[in-house]
Motif scaffolding. Structure first.
Motif, short mmCIF file in Angstrom:
data_model
loop_
_atom_site.label_atom_id
_atom_site.label_comp_id
_atom_site.label_asym_id
_atom_site.label_seq_id
_atom_site.Cartn_x
_atom_site.Cartn_y
_atom_site.Cartn_z
N ARG A 100 0.86 -1.19 0.00
CA ARG A 100 0.00 0.00 0.00
C ARG A 100 0.90 1.24 0.00
O ARG A 100 1.00 1.95 1.00
CB ARG A 100 -0.93 0.00 1.21
N THR A 101 1.55 1.46 -1.13
CA THR A 101 2.56 2.51 -1.20
C THR A 101 2.12 3.74 -1.98
O THR A 101 2.94 4.57 -2.35
CB THR A 101 3.83 1.93 -1.86
N PHE A 102 0.83 3.85 -2.26
CA PHE A 102 0.33 4.99 -3.00
C PHE A 102 -0.68 5.79 -2.17
O PHE A 102 -1.23 5.31 -1.17
CB PHE A 102 -0.35 4.54 -4.30
N ALA A 103 -0.89 7.01 -2.62
CA ALA A 103 -1.94 7.86 -2.06
C ALA A 103 -2.79 8.38 -3.21
O ALA A 103 -2.29 8.57 -4.32
CB ALA A 103 -1.35 9.03 -1.29
N LYS A 104 -4.07 8.57 -2.96
CA LYS A 104 -4.94 9.13 -3.99
C LYS A 104 -5.86 10.17 -3.37
O LYS A 104 -6.18 10.11 -2.16
CB LYS A 104 -5.75 8.04 -4.69
N LYS A 105 -6.29 11.11 -4.21
CA LYS A 105 -7.15 12.18 -3.72
C LYS A 105 -8.50 11.64 -3.29
O LYS A 105 -9.06 10.78 -3.95
CB LYS A 105 -7.34 13.25 -4.79
N ARG A 106 -8.96 12.16 -2.17
CA ARG A 106 -10.31 11.79 -1.74
C ARG A 106 -11.33 12.47 -2.66
O ARG A 106 -11.10 13.58 -3.14
CB ARG A 106 -10.56 12.26 -0.30
N PRO A 107 -12.47 11.84 -2.89
CA PRO A 107 -13.50 12.49 -3.72
C PRO A 107 -14.07 13.69 -2.99
O PRO A 107 -14.02 13.77 -1.76
CB PRO A 107 -14.56 11.39 -3.88
N PRO A 108 -14.58 14.66 -3.74
CA PRO A 108 -15.22 15.81 -3.08
C PRO A 108 -16.43 15.36 -2.30
O PRO A 108 -16.96 14.28 -2.51
CB PRO A 108 -15.63 16.71 -4.26
N SER A 109 -16.86 16.20 -1.36
CA SER A 109 -18.02 15.85 -0.54
C SER A 109 -19.25 15.72 -1.42
O SER A 109 -19.34 16.31 -2.50
CB SER A 109 -18.24 16.91 0.54
N ASP A 110 -20.23 14.96 -0.95
CA ASP A 110 -21.43 14.70 -1.74
C ASP A 110 -22.30 15.93 -1.92
O ASP A 110 -23.10 16.01 -2.83
CB ASP A 110 -22.25 13.58 -1.09
N SER A 111 -22.18 16.89 -1.01
CA SER A 111 -23.00 18.09 -1.12
C SER A 111 -22.15 19.32 -0.82
O SER A 111 -21.14 19.22 -0.12
CB SER A 111 -24.18 18.03 -0.13
N PRO A 112 -22.52 20.49 -1.35
CA PRO A 112 -21.71 21.68 -1.12
C PRO A 112 -21.73 22.09 0.35
O PRO A 112 -22.71 21.86 1.05
CB PRO A 112 -22.40 22.74 -1.98
N SER A 113 -20.63 22.69 0.80
CA SER A 113 -20.55 23.09 2.20
C SER A 113 -21.16 24.47 2.40
O SER A 113 -20.52 25.41 2.82
CB SER A 113 -19.09 23.09 2.66
N LEU A 114 -22.43 24.58 2.05
CA LEU A 114 -23.16 25.83 2.16
C LEU A 114 -24.54 25.55 2.73
O LEU A 114 -25.19 24.56 2.35
CB LEU A 114 -23.29 26.48 0.77
N VAL A 115 -24.98 26.40 3.65
CA VAL A 115 -26.35 26.34 4.14
C VAL A 115 -26.94 27.74 3.99
O VAL A 115 -26.25 28.75 4.21
CB VAL A 115 -26.39 25.85 5.61
N VAL A 116 -28.20 27.81 3.57
CA VAL A 116 -28.83 29.10 3.25
C VAL A 116 -30.06 29.31 4.12
O VAL A 116 -30.87 28.40 4.32
CB VAL A 116 -29.25 29.14 1.76
N GLY A 117 -30.19 30.52 4.63
CA GLY A 117 -31.41 30.94 5.31
C GLY A 117 -32.02 32.12 4.56
O GLY A 117 -31.30 33.04 4.17
N LEU A 118 -33.32 32.08 4.35
CA LEU A 118 -34.02 33.18 3.67
C LEU A 118 -35.13 33.67 4.59
O LEU A 118 -36.06 32.92 4.90
CB LEU A 118 -34.58 32.72 2.33
N ARG A 119 -35.02 34.91 5.03
CA ARG A 119 -36.01 35.51 5.92
C ARG A 119 -36.89 36.46 5.13
O ARG A 119 -36.39 37.31 4.38
CB ARG A 119 -35.29 36.25 7.05
N VAL A 120 -38.19 36.34 5.27
CA VAL A 120 -39.15 37.19 4.54
C VAL A 120 -39.94 38.04 5.54
O VAL A 120 -40.61 37.51 6.42
CB VAL A 120 -40.11 36.35 3.68
N ASP A 121 -39.84 39.33 5.39
CA ASP A 121 -40.61 40.29 6.18
C ASP A 121 -42.08 40.17 5.76
O ASP A 121 -42.42 40.35 4.59
CB ASP A 121 -40.05 41.68 5.89
N GLU A 122 -42.96 39.85 6.72
CA GLU A 122 -44.39 39.73 6.42
C GLU A 122 -45.18 40.86 7.07
O GLU A 122 -46.30 40.67 7.54
CB GLU A 122 -44.92 38.36 6.85
N SER A 123 -44.59 42.05 7.08
CA SER A 123 -45.30 43.20 7.64
C SER A 123 -46.42 43.63 6.68
O SER A 123 -46.45 43.25 5.51
CB SER A 123 -44.32 44.36 7.86
N ALA A 124 -47.33 44.44 7.18
CA ALA A 124 -48.52 44.83 6.40
C ALA A 124 -48.16 45.58 5.13
O ALA A 124 -48.85 45.46 4.10
CB ALA A 124 -49.43 45.69 7.27
N SER A 125 -47.06 46.34 5.15
CA SER A 125 -46.69 47.15 3.98
C SER A 125 -46.23 46.30 2.81
O SER A 125 -46.12 46.80 1.68
CB SER A 125 -45.57 48.12 4.36
#
Length: 298
Positions: A100-125
Motif C-alpha cells: 500500500r505505497t500509493f496515495a490518492k485524492k479523496r473524492p469531493p463531498s457529496d453536497s456543497p458546504s453551504l447552508v442558506v437561510g431566507l427571511r421574509v418580512d411579512e409586515s402589512a406594507s
C-alpha cells in the motif's frame, strides 16, 4: 397526513418553539411572547405555486445547470494514504511491505458546504406595489435552486404584534431539519400581516445557521421597510439591536445580506452596511438575482 405523520409534525413544531424561545431568552427579546408556526398547504397554494413557478423554472434550471458541474468537478486537496494504487507515490510506506505505497485524492463531498437561510418580512406594507408576489417568486426560485444543488435551506417569514398573546410570529415554511416535498406549496402561505421585529427574526434564524456544520452560512433578508413593533421597538433602539445581532453572528460565521424592496432602502442600507445591502429597484429581477448570489457562495 395520517395520524402518525401529524404527530411527528406536532413534535417538530414544539421543538422549533422550544429552540426559538431559548435563543430569544438570551437577548433583549426575552419575555416577548413568541409562537413558531408550521403552516400547512392546500390545493389553492399548489395552484398558486404552479402559476408563479411556470416562468421562473427555466431561469432557475439554467443557473443550476451552470453551477452543478462546478460542484461535481470540485478538486479535493486531501489525500488518502496507504492505497494499493493512486496518483502519488508514498516512499515512507515501503517499510510496511504491504504493497500500500500509493496515495490518492479523496473524492469531493457529496453536497456543497453551504447552508442558506431566507427571511421574509411579512409586515402589512408588503401588500403594496407588488412586493408580496415578488417575495413569493424569490422564495420559489431560492427553494428550487437549493433543491437542485442539494443545499440545505431555511425559509421563514415573520411578523409582530398579531395579538397581546402573540407578540412575535415566526412561520417555518421550509426547514433543513425536516425536509418535505410539500414545502414548495407551503411557501405560498407567505402574506402581509402586521408589524415587524426584524432583530428578533434575524437572531432566531442566525442561531440555527450558526449551529450548522457547514463552512459557509448565508442569511438573506427580504424586507421592504425599517423595523417597527410595539411597545418601543423602532428607530435607533431597533437599529442598534439589529446591528449588534449581525455583528454577534458574523463572529460565529454567518454572512448577512439584505434585499431591500421598499421605500426605506436608505435606512436598510444604514442598518446592514453597504457591503451587505442589495438595492432591488426592479422587483422582476429579484428571483434571478438572489439565485445568482447564492451560486457565487458555492
Amino acid at each position: 397526513m395520517d395520524e402518525e405523520a401529524k404527530q411527528r409534525e406536532r413534535e417538530f413544531r414544539k421543538q422549533l418553539n422550544r429552540s426559538a424561545r431559548e435563543t430569544a431568552s438570551h437577548s433583549i427579546h426575552n419575555g416577548v411572547k413568541l409562537i413558531v408556526h408550521r403552516p400547512e398547504s392546500d390545493s389553492v397554494h399548489q395552484m398558486e405555486y404552479e402559476k408563479l413557478s411556470r416562468s421562473l423554472m427555466p431561469i432557475v434550471r439554467e443557473i443550476a445547470r451552470k453551477t452543478l458541474p462546478l460542484l461535481e468537478h470540485e478538486v479535493s486537496s486531501d489525500y488518502a494514504k496507504h492505497q494499493y494504487y493512486g496518483t502519488k507515490f508514498q516512499a515512507d510506506s515501503m517499510a510496511y511491505r504491504d504493497f500500500r505505497t500509493f496515495a490518492k485524492k479523496r473524492p469531493p463531498s457529496d453536497s456543497p458546504s453551504l447552508v442558506v437561510g431566507l427571511r421574509v418580512d411579512e409586515s402589512a406594507s408588503m401588500a403594496a406595489f407588488g412586493r408580496l408576489e415578488a417575495a413569493k417568486r424569490a422564495v420559489i426560485a431560492v427553494y428550487e435552486f437549493c433543491q437542485m444543488c442539494d443545499i440545505p435551506v431555511l425559509i421563514y417569514g415573520d411578523t409582530a404584534d398579531v395579538s397581546r398573546l402573540e407578540q412575535m410570529s415566526l412561520f417555518a415554511y421550509a426547514d433543513f431539519d425536516k425536509v418535505d416535498p410539500t414545502d414548495r406549496y407551503r411557501l405560498m402561505g407567505i402574506r402581509a400581516r402586521s408589524n415587524n421585529r426584524d432583530g428578533m427574526a434575524l437572531r432566531l434564524m442566525a442561531d440555527r445557521l450558526a449551529a450548522a456544520a457547514h463552512k459557509t452560512k448565508l442569511l438573506i433578508s427580504i424586507s421592504d421597510g425599517q423595523p417597527k413593533a410595539m411597545e418601543d421597538y423602532t428607530g435607533g433602539y431597533a437599529m442598534t439591536d439589529m446591528q449588534q445581532t449581525i455583528a454577534e453572528y458574523e463572529r460565529k460565521g454567518v454572512t448577512f445580506l439584505a434585499a431591500a424592496i421598499g421605500q426605506d432602502k436608505n435606512v436598510i442600507s444604514q442598518i446592514y452596511g453597504n457591503e451587505r445591502y442589495l438595492d432591488i429597484t426592479n422587483l422582476q429581477e429579484l428571483p434571478a438575482k438572489l439565485v445568482r448570489i447564492i451560486a457565487r457562495y458555492l
